[in-house]
Design a protein around this motif. Structure first.
Motif, PDB file in Angstrom:
ATOM      1  N   ASP A 198       0.839  -1.200   0.000  1.00 25.23           N
ATOM      2  CA  ASP A 198       0.000   0.000   0.000  1.00 25.23           C
ATOM      3  C   ASP A 198       0.875   1.251   0.000  1.00 25.23           C
ATOM      4  N   LEU A 199       0.604   2.164  -0.949  1.00 27.14           N
ATOM      5  CA  LEU A 199       1.352   3.406  -1.043  1.00 27.14           C
ATOM      6  C   LEU A 199       0.855   4.371   0.022  1.00 27.14           C
ATOM      7  N   ALA A 200       1.790   4.840   0.850  1.00 28.15           N
ATOM      8  CA  ALA A 200       1.423   5.772   1.910  1.00 28.15           C
ATOM      9  C   ALA A 200       1.534   7.215   1.443  1.00 28.15           C
ATOM     10  N   GLU A 201       2.654   7.556   0.778  1.00 26.46           N
ATOM     11  CA  GLU A 201       2.846   8.944   0.333  1.00 26.46           C
ATOM     12  C   GLU A 201       4.033   9.005  -0.620  1.00 26.46           C
ATOM     13  N   ILE A 202       4.118  10.124  -1.295  1.00 27.38           N
ATOM     14  CA  ILE A 202       5.308  10.471  -2.087  1.00 27.38           C
ATOM     15  C   ILE A 202       5.852  11.760  -1.500  1.00 27.38           C
ATOM     16  N   ARG A 203       7.089  11.713  -1.051  1.00 27.84           N
ATOM     17  CA  ARG A 203       7.653  12.880  -0.383  1.00 27.84           C
ATOM     18  C   ARG A 203       9.092  13.079  -0.854  1.00 27.84           C
ATOM     19  N   GLU A 204       9.674  14.222  -0.432  1.00 30.42           N
ATOM     20  CA  GLU A 204      11.057  14.520  -0.797  1.00 30.42           C
ATOM     21  C   GLU A 204      12.000  13.589  -0.048  1.00 30.42           C
ATOM     22  N   ALA A 205      13.011  13.151  -0.720  1.00 31.00           N
ATOM     23  CA  ALA A 205      13.927  12.162  -0.147  1.00 31.00           C
ATOM     24  C   ALA A 205      14.769  12.765   0.964  1.00 31.00           C
ATOM     25  N   VAL A 206      15.152  11.905   1.892  1.00 27.85           N
ATOM     26  CA  VAL A 206      16.098  12.234   2.957  1.00 27.85           C
ATOM     27  C   VAL A 206      17.245  11.252   2.852  1.00 27.85           C
ATOM     28  N   PRO A 207      18.392  11.545   3.510  1.00 24.12           N
ATOM     29  CA  PRO A 207      19.569  10.682   3.325  1.00 24.12           C
ATOM     30  C   PRO A 207      19.332   9.208   3.664  1.00 24.12           C
ATOM     31  N   GLN A 208      18.387   8.889   4.541  1.00 24.94           N
ATOM     32  CA  GLN A 208      18.195   7.502   4.933  1.00 24.94           C
ATOM     33  C   GLN A 208      17.380   6.698   3.921  1.00 24.94           C
ATOM     34  N   ASP A 209      16.771   7.349   2.927  1.00 27.34           N
ATOM     35  CA  ASP A 209      15.914   6.643   1.979  1.00 27.34           C
ATOM     36  C   ASP A 209      16.740   5.823   0.993  1.00 27.34           C
ATOM     37  N   SER A 210      16.145   4.716   0.527  1.00 29.67           N
ATOM     38  CA  SER A 210      16.793   3.851  -0.455  1.00 29.67           C
ATOM     39  C   SER A 210      16.457   4.327  -1.865  1.00 29.67           C
ATOM     40  N   TYR A 211      17.432   4.165  -2.781  1.00 26.73           N
ATOM     41  CA  TYR A 211      17.205   4.564  -4.157  1.00 26.73           C
ATOM     42  C   TYR A 211      16.191   3.656  -4.849  1.00 26.73           C
ATOM     43  N   ARG A 212      15.910   2.503  -4.251  1.00 25.61           N
ATOM     44  CA  ARG A 212      14.909   1.624  -4.846  1.00 25.61           C
ATOM     45  C   ARG A 212      13.521   2.240  -4.806  1.00 25.61           C
ATOM     46  N   HIS A 213      13.316   3.222  -3.907  1.00 23.21           N
ATOM     47  CA  HIS A 213      11.994   3.812  -3.737  1.00 23.21           C
ATOM     48  C   HIS A 213      11.865   5.167  -4.436  1.00 23.21           C
ATOM     49  N   VAL A 214      12.817   5.515  -5.268  1.00 23.36           N
ATOM     50  CA  VAL A 214      12.754   6.801  -5.962  1.00 23.36           C
ATOM     51  C   VAL A 214      11.561   6.824  -6.910  1.00 23.36           C
ATOM     52  N   ALA A 215      10.781   7.892  -6.836  1.00 26.55           N
ATOM     53  CA  ALA A 215       9.654   8.103  -7.756  1.00 26.55           C
ATOM     54  C   ALA A 215      10.140   8.981  -8.900  1.00 26.55           C
ATOM     55  N   TRP A 216      10.540   8.359 -10.030  1.00 25.59           N
ATOM     56  CA  TRP A 216      11.218   9.085 -11.091  1.00 25.59           C
ATOM     57  C   TRP A 216      10.300  10.088 -11.775  1.00 25.59           C
ATOM     58  N   LYS A 217       9.035   9.739 -11.955  1.00 22.21           N
ATOM     59  CA  LYS A 217       8.134  10.690 -12.611  1.00 22.21           C
ATOM     60  C   LYS A 217       7.918  11.924 -11.747  1.00 22.21           C
ATOM     61  N   ALA A 218       7.723  11.717 -10.445  1.00 20.14           N
ATOM     62  CA  ALA A 218       7.529  12.849  -9.537  1.00 20.14           C
ATOM     63  C   ALA A 218       8.802  13.679  -9.427  1.00 20.14           C
ATOM     64  N   THR A 219       9.984  12.993  -9.511  1.00 22.73           N
ATOM     65  CA  THR A 219      11.259  13.712  -9.466  1.00 22.73           C
ATOM     66  C   THR A 219      11.425  14.602 -10.691  1.00 22.73           C
ATOM     67  N   ALA A 220      11.052  14.045 -11.883  1.00 24.32           N
ATOM     68  CA  ALA A 220      11.161  14.831 -13.121  1.00 24.32           C
ATOM     69  C   ALA A 220      10.193  16.001 -13.125  1.00 24.32           C
ATOM     70  N   ARG A 221       9.023  15.786 -12.527  1.00 17.29           N
ATOM     71  CA  ARG A 221       8.007  16.836 -12.541  1.00 17.29           C
ATOM     72  C   ARG A 221       8.347  17.974 -11.583  1.00 17.29           C
ATOM     73  N   THR A 222       8.946  17.647 -10.426  1.00 16.61           N
ATOM     74  CA  THR A 222       9.201  18.671  -9.406  1.00 16.61           C
ATOM     75  C   THR A 222      10.631  19.202  -9.451  1.00 16.61           C
ATOM     76  N   GLY A 223      11.521  18.463 -10.072  1.00 12.33           N
ATOM     77  CA  GLY A 223      12.916  18.882 -10.085  1.00 12.33           C
ATOM     78  C   GLY A 223      13.641  18.556  -8.793  1.00 12.33           C
ATOM     79  N   ARG A 224      12.974  17.847  -7.871  1.00 15.97           N
ATOM     80  CA  ARG A 224      13.608  17.426  -6.618  1.00 15.97           C
ATOM     81  C   ARG A 224      13.506  15.914  -6.518  1.00 15.97           C
ATOM     82  N   LEU A 225      14.445  15.312  -5.794  1.00 15.26           N
ATOM     83  CA  LEU A 225      14.450  13.859  -5.642  1.00 15.26           C
ATOM     84  C   LEU A 225      13.299  13.453  -4.715  1.00 15.26           C
TER      85      LEU A 225
END
Length: 332
Positions: A198-225
């Motif tokens: 279940d997807l809880a949220e999409i938020r800006e990454a912090v140093p502890q986050d894994s790259y496996r969970h990167v939301a690439w479309k949201a990153t491209a749209r916002t310009g932030r990871l």
């Protein structure tokens, strides 16, 4: 075995004796005759009562019983009436009218039933009620046999030991509404942040986050990871805790401990039906009972058994065993 005068028989004896005495003093033959007739009637009834008592001692009456569960019930619960199906077999002629009760543990409330002991098989029911949950004993049937005019009675005891196990009475309880859960668990689930479906949220990454969970479309749209956060669900564990060192088992039923056992058992069933896992801990100075959390209706039986073991109830099975070795006991 000796038949005894009933209250009615004692009245007849006193009235008959009074008539004889007054008739003799006042020289009234008819009064002496009436008094003598009353006393003669007592003697005749005494002979008939003695004959019936002799038949009881000879084994002309056999008594058996079994639990008769009400329709829709599979177990005996405290504070809920149930019945014993009585089977009385009389050999030979009728014995007369008898009043039947039972000698039982003090926590069993036993009723009475009157029955005519006709030749052959007679069936009836005796009402009972367990005042508290626990294991209790029915030691045997108490029978009071009356002569036809009710002037004499003979008391007899028929040992038929039976163990009665009364479970805590379950009262309706309501657990707050649940949302549908995933496969393999109950309806109410505890949500944990982390991996899951279940997807809880999409938020800006912090140093502890894994790259496996990167939301690439949201990153491209916002310009932030940006990263996706998921949540996993697990069943809710409930622990029922009972302090048995507070003097809850003192006094007569229903004791505070009896009410606590019933309340905990009712809550356990409601929680299990709702899909939660339920465990139990009973303690005083130390932990006395620990039942790990589990689910399912079978686990409710384990919980109720563990709750029953917290009672410091007397064990009168020795008395029942001793009485069961005797074919007949005269209570006169």
């Amino acid at each position: 075995m000796c038949p005894r005068l009933t209250a009615r028989g004692l009245q007849v004896l006193l009235v008959g004796g009074l008539y004889v005495l007054l008739g003799a003093v006042l020289e009234r033959p008819y009064a002496v005759t009436l008094g003598g007739a009353a006393i003669s009637l007592l003697l005749v009834e005494r002979v008939r009562a003695a004959a019936s008592a002799a038949r009881l001692a000879a084994g002309d009456l056999r008594v058996g019983w079994q639990i008769a569960m009400p329709e829709g019930r599979r177990s005996i619960e405290s504070e809920r009436p149930f019945s014993l199906g009585l089977r009385l077999i009389t050999a030979g002629a009728a014995l007369g009218t008898a009043r039947i009760s039972a000698y039982a543990s003090s926590e069993l409330e036993v009723g009475q039933v009157s029955v005519k002991l006709a030749p052959g098989l007679v069936e009836t029911e005796l009402g009972l009620r367990a005042r508290a949950a626990g294991t209790w004993w029915l030691h045997g049937a108490l029978l009071t046999l009356f002569c036809p005019l009710g002037l004499f009675s003979t008391r007899a005891f028929f040992p038929t030991p039976m163990r009665i196990r009364a479970l805590p009475a379950l009262t309706p309880r309501r657990i707050r509404p649940r949302a549908p859960g995933g496969a393999g668990g109950g309806q109410r689930r505890h949500r944990n942040e982390g991996t899951g479906s279940d997807l809880a949220e999409i938020r800006e990454a912090v140093p502890q986050d894994s790259y496996r969970h990167v939301a690439w479309k949201a990153t491209a749209r916002t310009g932030r990871l940006m990263v996706r956060r998921f949540r996993s669900e697990s069943p809710i564990d409930q622990y029922l805790c009972l302090d048995v060192a507070l003097g809850l088992d003192e006094g007569r039923a229903p004791r505070p401990l009896d009410r606590a056992i019933g309340s905990l058992a009712s809550h356990a069933r409601a929680a299990l039906v709702a899909g939660d896992r339920v465990g139990l801990v009973t303690f005083d100075d130390h932990v006395r009972t620990h039942v790990p959390p589990a689910d399912g209706i079978r686990h409710l039986r384990r919980l109720r058994d563990a709750l029953l073991r917290t009672r410091s109830q007397p064990d009168d099975s020795t008395l029942s065993d001793a009485l069961g070795m005797r074919p007949y006991l005269d209570l006169t």
